[in-house]
Write a protein that holds these residues in place. Sequence first.
Motif, PDB file in Angstrom:
ATOM      1  N   GLY A 154       0.770  -1.233   0.000  1.00 51.28           N
ATOM      2  CA  GLY A 154       0.000   0.000   0.000  1.00 51.28           C
ATOM      3  C   GLY A 154       0.803   1.287   0.000  1.00 51.28           C
ATOM      4  N   VAL A 169      -3.274  12.399  -8.982  1.00 52.99           N
ATOM      5  CA  VAL A 169      -3.605  11.121  -8.362  1.00 52.99           C
ATOM      6  C   VAL A 169      -3.573  10.002  -9.401  1.00 52.99           C
ATOM      7  CG1 VAL A 169      -5.447   9.788  -7.252  1.00 52.99           C
ATOM      8  CG2 VAL A 169      -4.908  12.089  -6.441  1.00 52.99           C
ATOM      9  N   LEU A 173      -1.260   6.637  -9.453  1.00 56.78           N
ATOM     10  CA  LEU A 173      -1.812   5.290  -9.633  1.00 56.78           C
ATOM     11  C   LEU A 173      -1.089   4.544 -10.752  1.00 56.78           C
ATOM     12  CD1 LEU A 173      -5.614   6.114  -9.240  1.00 56.78           C
ATOM     13  CD2 LEU A 173      -4.208   4.801  -7.631  1.00 56.78           C
ATOM     14  N   MET A 176       2.097   3.381  -9.239  1.00 57.40           N
ATOM     15  CA  MET A 176       1.791   2.271  -8.334  1.00 57.40           C
ATOM     16  C   MET A 176       1.599   0.977  -9.124  1.00 57.40           C
ATOM     17  SD  MET A 176      -0.795   3.887  -5.458  1.00 57.40           S
ATOM     18  CE  MET A 176      -1.038   2.268  -4.695  1.00 57.40           C
ATOM     19  N   GLN A 183      -2.790  -1.157  -3.096  1.00 58.34           N
ATOM     20  CA  GLN A 183      -3.736  -0.552  -2.159  1.00 58.34           C
ATOM     21  C   GLN A 183      -3.438   0.947  -2.046  1.00 58.34           C
ATOM     22  OE1 GLN A 183      -6.129  -2.491  -0.853  1.00 58.34           O
ATOM     23  NE2 GLN A 183      -5.262  -4.422  -1.602  1.00 58.34           N
ATOM     24  N   PHE A 184      -4.426   1.760  -2.419  1.00 61.00           N
ATOM     25  CA  PHE A 184      -4.275   3.218  -2.325  1.00 61.00           C
ATOM     26  C   PHE A 184      -5.150   3.721  -1.183  1.00 61.00           C
ATOM     27  CE2 PHE A 184      -5.574   7.553  -4.005  1.00 61.00           C
ATOM     28  CZ  PHE A 184      -4.397   8.180  -3.615  1.00 61.00           C
ATOM     29  N   HIS A 185      -4.516   4.041  -0.083  1.00 59.63           N
ATOM     30  CA  HIS A 185      -5.187   4.556   1.114  1.00 59.63           C
ATOM     31  C   HIS A 185      -5.261   6.073   0.967  1.00 59.63           C
ATOM     32  CE1 HIS A 185      -4.848   4.886   5.838  1.00 59.63           C
ATOM     33  NE2 HIS A 185      -5.776   5.675   5.345  1.00 59.63           N
ATOM     34  N   TRP A 186      -6.486   6.580   0.874  1.00 57.43           N
ATOM     35  CA  TRP A 186      -6.706   7.992   0.526  1.00 57.43           C
ATOM     36  C   TRP A 186      -7.188   8.746   1.764  1.00 57.43           C
ATOM     37  CZ3 TRP A 186     -10.208   9.428  -4.259  1.00 57.43           C
ATOM     38  CH2 TRP A 186      -9.727  10.609  -4.844  1.00 57.43           C
ATOM     39  N   ALA A 235      -8.339   3.315 -10.926  1.00 58.04           N
ATOM     40  CA  ALA A 235      -7.525   2.438 -10.082  1.00 58.04           C
ATOM     41  C   ALA A 235      -7.910   0.981 -10.290  1.00 58.04           C
ATOM     42  CB  ALA A 235      -7.682   2.833  -8.616  1.00 58.04           C
ATOM     43  N   ILE A 240      -5.898  -1.841  -8.499  1.00 62.87           N
ATOM     44  CA  ILE A 240      -5.589  -1.093  -7.269  1.00 62.87           C
ATOM     45  C   ILE A 240      -6.891  -0.807  -6.546  1.00 62.87           C
ATOM     46  CG2 ILE A 240      -4.672   1.058  -6.313  1.00 62.87           C
ATOM     47  CD1 ILE A 240      -2.774   1.154  -8.758  1.00 62.87           C
ATOM     48  N   VAL A 242      -8.968   1.293  -3.776  1.00 62.55           N
ATOM     49  CA  VAL A 242      -8.913   2.606  -3.129  1.00 62.55           C
ATOM     50  C   VAL A 242      -9.687   2.538  -1.819  1.00 62.55           C
ATOM     51  CG1 VAL A 242      -9.331   5.076  -3.369  1.00 62.55           C
ATOM     52  CG2 VAL A 242      -8.811   3.700  -5.402  1.00 62.55           C
ATOM     53  N   GLN A 451       2.825  -0.754   4.122  1.00 58.30           N
ATOM     54  CA  GLN A 451       2.325   0.452   3.454  1.00 58.30           C
ATOM     55  C   GLN A 451       3.202   1.637   3.825  1.00 58.30           C
ATOM     56  OE1 GLN A 451      -2.017   1.327   3.275  1.00 58.30           O
ATOM     57  NE2 GLN A 451      -1.556   3.076   4.603  1.00 58.30           N
TER      58      GLN A 451
END
Length: 534
Positions: A154, A169, A173, A176, A183-186, A235, A240, A242, A451
């Motif tokens: 992440g 963003v 991505l 990534m 895993q994109f933790h926003w 994503a 990926i 989100v 992450q």
Amino acid sequence: MKKLLFISLLLCGKILAAQELPAIVPYPQELKINEGTFELHGNTTIFADADLTKEGNYLRLALFAVSGINYLSGDDHQSAIHLILKKGKKAKNPEAYQLTISTKQVIVAGSTANGVFNGIQTLLQLVKAARVTKAKIALQAMHVNDEPLYSWRGFMLDESRHFFGKEKVKSLLDWMALYKLNQFHWHLTDEPAWRMEVKKYPRLTLVGGIGNYTDANVPAAYYTQEDIKEIVSYAADRFITVIPEVDMPGHATAANMAYPEYSGGGSEDHPEFTFNPGYEKTYRYLTHILKETQLLFPANMIHLGGDEVSFGNQEWKTDTAITALKQRKGLSSDLAVEKYFMKRMADSVFAMKSKVLVWDEMVDSDLPIDKTIIFWWRHDKPEQLSQALTKGYQTVLCPRLPLYFDFVQDTKHQYGRKWGGKFNDLLSVYNFDIGKSLTNSRDQQHVIGIQANLWTETAQNEQRLDYLLFPRIASLAEAAWSIPAKRNDQQFLTRLKTHLNWYKAAGLNFYNPDEPIKTPEPASKKKVSQNIKD
């Protein structure tokens, strides 16, 4: 040995020096070099199984972006790229893939579309690293058998403190995906600003979206629900997930500026910091917000924060509604009130058939083990990690040292954090291995991944953001994917040189560990207003 600059590897009878290793990041678990090359040219055709049409189109567009050649135009089966879904063969790891490059064809295979997509990323890196000569690209023949170390790989981006926008963003991505991060933790809500549109409560963005960490007076900036849907879809096309974070009960300043009737007060340094757990209306209000959030993010996971509440809950001791709650529920302390609040809000998320993600302060809040993921971030509190694993919680590792990317990465850097003089350089990220600290294999099985978190106090613009992220994102990818025993510092640094060229070609303002004088640290601005402190 890691100290040697040129390390020779015997791969399928052929000696390769370290500087000749394919510039793949993260490096595959198994890679064998074979004799000969495969030539990509205008007649090369992409053939994808019926269930891999989307992945075939993605590869076609990506190859066109790299080489300018449309690989669907030819019909030469003797020069083809095949994407194959191994139906009926259930792999131990659904993200595993095999990549075979021979003199006649390229085969990317996996038991899932996700696995095939991972193989595509390895192929794309090989193409990016190769030279285009007369509209032809020669790829070294090889066989790759690969799978990730962790299922959770992440990256967290804080956009409350500074806002970067949809196109940036999407660009992140893309990087990534190239590095197989999934895993994109926003982080969209916090003290400085609220960045996610909630239609039931429009002032959250119209008022709460005003300002940032550096300047409390800049116009409101936020993502509309249509923006969010677009980014989540973008994503998903790259495999990926989100995950939104709606921080509570602390870090609520921006929300409370918009709707002060739900505030539980704050402190001098952290004004209006908390939601008020004494009001029933607070739970209804936040549940409505979470319902809209869950509709926007199909991951069925919502991060509720739960950290640092003590920074601004001083007024809880004198608030009449909270005092009444304590008496009514037999809560002996503010900490007990905090746990009560989190359990109620978690129940709202569970009712939506979603998991709750929380920071490690919540490890002793009695949240259900099968519905909760703990994020261990306080490296100085290993007991929190131990407790999470002993209880059996799925756990994501994101300790400040070495996985907070707001920390500086060089002894000479001035803008960013350190911890007791320590900082997070490239190799400290690359060599992160929690296994050295966990002697109990039963505990290790609960670690689902790692992450990196990028808090943006000092990242007021894309130049600062890029500088903090690149090339450490490559180190993160290796630490999340590769087996620690197979890592080699010098081999990694040698492979990274090619990636530095990619960053330069993409116009990124990256840190160059080889020649730091050529990529000086961008300055970070000071705050215009001191109303919000961290």
